[in-house]
Design a protein around this motif. Structure first.
Motif, PDB file in Angstrom:
ATOM      1  N   GLY A  52       0.995  -0.892   0.124  1.00 40.92           N
ATOM      2  CA  GLY A  52       0.262  -0.168   0.084  1.00 40.92           C
ATOM      3  C   GLY A  52       0.878   1.089   0.152  1.00 40.92           C
ATOM      4  N   HIS A  53       2.088   1.441  -0.392  1.00 43.07           N
ATOM      5  CA  HIS A  53       2.795   2.691  -0.335  1.00 43.07           C
ATOM      6  C   HIS A  53       3.683   2.564  -1.748  1.00 43.07           C
ATOM      7  CE1 HIS A  53       2.909   1.368   4.355  1.00 43.07           C
ATOM      8  NE2 HIS A  53       3.869   2.319   4.592  1.00 43.07           N
ATOM      9  N   GLN A  57       1.204  -2.727  -4.151  1.00 40.54           N
ATOM     10  CA  GLN A  57      -0.855  -3.155  -3.966  1.00 40.54           C
ATOM     11  C   GLN A  57      -1.223  -3.081  -2.356  1.00 40.54           C
ATOM     12  OE1 GLN A  57      -2.545  -6.238  -6.364  1.00 40.54           O
ATOM     13  NE2 GLN A  57      -0.904  -5.300  -7.795  1.00 40.54           N
ATOM     14  N   ALA A  58      -2.036  -2.854  -2.094  1.00 36.52           N
ATOM     15  CA  ALA A  58      -2.601  -2.516  -0.194  1.00 36.52           C
ATOM     16  C   ALA A  58      -2.523  -4.174   0.085  1.00 36.52           C
ATOM     17  CB  ALA A  58      -3.045  -1.450  -0.596  1.00 36.52           C
ATOM     18  N   ASP A  59      -2.822  -4.776  -0.958  1.00 40.52           N
ATOM     19  CA  ASP A  59      -3.513  -5.877  -0.103  1.00 40.52           C
ATOM     20  C   ASP A  59      -2.306  -7.252  -0.281  1.00 40.52           C
ATOM     21  OD1 ASP A  59      -3.128  -6.856  -3.348  1.00 40.52           O
ATOM     22  OD2 ASP A  59      -5.582  -7.067  -4.145  1.00 40.52           O
ATOM     23  N   ASN A 166      -0.291  10.119   0.672  1.00 45.01           N
ATOM     24  CA  ASN A 166      -0.837   8.725  -0.475  1.00 45.01           C
ATOM     25  C   ASN A 166      -0.926   7.195  -0.436  1.00 45.01           C
ATOM     26  OD1 ASN A 166      -1.749  10.996  -2.312  1.00 45.01           O
ATOM     27  ND2 ASN A 166       0.842  11.153  -2.860  1.00 45.01           N
ATOM     28  N   THR A 167      -0.592   6.845   0.879  1.00 53.01           N
ATOM     29  CA  THR A 167      -0.589   5.749   1.542  1.00 53.01           C
ATOM     30  C   THR A 167      -2.143   5.012   1.407  1.00 53.01           C
ATOM     31  OG1 THR A 167       1.697   5.752   2.096  1.00 53.01           O
ATOM     32  CG2 THR A 167      -0.098   4.095   2.978  1.00 53.01           C
ATOM     33  N   ASP A 168      -2.002   3.932   1.203  1.00 50.86           N
ATOM     34  CA  ASP A 168      -3.211   2.947   1.704  1.00 50.86           C
ATOM     35  C   ASP A 168      -3.757   3.513   3.322  1.00 50.86           C
ATOM     36  OD1 ASP A 168      -5.995   1.746   0.346  1.00 50.86           O
ATOM     37  OD2 ASP A 168      -4.940   0.070   2.020  1.00 50.86           O
TER      38      ASP A 168
END
Length: 373
Positions: A52-53, A57-59, A166-168
């Motif tokens: 997520g950074h 991908q965040a997942d 902007n990080t998730d």
């Protein structure tokens, strides 16, 4: 956990030894922009983003994640690139991942640098609270205060602050979960790889005491404290970090740094490293690689003999400030005061009486300080 890989960039020759660079919470590969290109002259440098950074991908992780989960992502990335063993350097959370790898996957880690990090991060409660806050309100407020946590007053890197903003939020909170559950203090003695610990003297997030705790517990670890650096030392003091990492990861420089410490004393070398500036960084690296890594490590001459030669050369050229340092070094290398005096008598014949007179004054002062210590 997903089997997808974190975003990464690669610099350097494919045949060069691999060096993986781990990021801090809330940052991206941008953290290493001023450091990675310099290290890539001797290494295959792999930078990667936390879930997520940056562009990861965040997942890749979810709620309740652990540092072990993040370390597994690093190993999966290394496997995908055909990298069996690697050197590793990481900042803050990235450093914690490196320590975990060294303890639990020692067969993969050749050497380790832990930068502005800790074996624990102040207990679980603050991180659980931060995770809840971010899941509830997002990252805007934390991003606003990031420069105060990351840098010394008056310094900032807007791109890194933007990365934080902007990080998730979900992935950031999951990384907070990992920090909340992390405490490696009881396992530090199991780290068997050569380890360098770097601290920013003005770091409020992981103060130098945290670095000293690691260096004291990891067998054979060395510690460098950087003046004028806060939590993100690779961004704020890149030249000093480059010099320290080159000295640690470079083969000749690593052996040279060990000899340099043995001859000149650890306190002197730490001061020289800590005072490294953009103007002097390449010179410090040159000294470690060439003077100490090739000349002083050559077994043809004993260190006693090298001290005698060095004393003579310094007297001949009038380098009396340097002479004081090498009188101390000569004592470490086993020369007696009488032998040092005999060397200086020899210089009176071949370098001139006035030069020897000045040299005797310097040596007498140093030897007097030693006897009074």
């Amino acid at each position: 956990m997903s089997t997808k890989l974190p975003h990464h960039t690669i610099e350097g020759a494919p045949t060069a030894p691999a060096l993986l660079l781990g990021p801090s919470l809330g940052t991206s590969t941008t953290l290493w922009d001023a450091v990675a290109p310099e290290l890539s002259t001797a290494h295959r440098v792999v930078r990667w983003d936390l879930p997520g950074h940056g562009r990861s991908q965040a997942d890749l992780i979810g709620p309740g994640a652990t540092v072990a989960d993040l370390a597994d992502l690093v190993l999966a990335l290394a496997d995908s690139l055909g990298i069996d063993r690697f050197a590793y350097a990481g900042v803050s959370l990235g450093g914690a991942i490196g320590l975990h790898l060294a303890v639990h996957h020692p067969e993969r880690v050749e050497s380790l640098a832990v930068i502005c990090s800790s074996a624990h991060f102040g207990g679980s409660a603050p991180w659980q609270e931060r995770a809840a806050l971010v899941r509830r309100e997002g990252l805007a407020a934390l991003a606003e205060t990031a420069p105060q946590r990351w840098f010394t007053p008056g310094f900032t890197v807007p791109g890194l602050v933007d990365d934080h903003r902007n990080t998730d939020p979900g992935a950031y909170a999951a990384c907070c979960d990992a920090l909340a559950a992390y405490d490696l203090r009881g396992a530090l003695s199991q780290v068997g790889v050569v380890t360098l610990v770097i601290a920013g003297r003005e770091d409020p997030a992981t103060p130098p005491a945290h670095a000293r705790e690691i260096a004291d517990a990891v067998p054979g670890a060395s510690l460098t404290e950087l003046a004028g650096a806060s939590h993100l030392a690779p961004a704020e003091r890149p030249d000093a970090v480059v010099a320290a990492l080159r000295g640690h990861f470079g083969k000749a420089a690593a052996s040279g740094m060990a000899v340099r410490r043995e001859v000149l004393g650890g306190a002197h070398v730490d001061r020289a490293q800590g005072n490294t500036t953009p103007f002097t960084a390449r010179f410090q690296d040159f000294i470690s690689r060439y003077a100490w890594g090739e000349i002083w490590t050559d077994p043809t001459l004993a260190r006693r003999e090298r001290s005698m030669i060095t004393l003579t050369a310094l007297v001949a050229h009038g380098h009396y400030e340097e002479l004081a340092m090498h009188v101390r070094a000569a004592r470490r290398n086993g020369l007696t005061p009488e032998e040092i005096g005999a060397v200086l008598m020899q210089t009176a014949v071949y370098c001139g009486v006035p030069a020897a007179n000045s040299a005797f004054a310097v040596a007498q002062r140093v030897l007097a300080e030693e006897s009074n210590a």
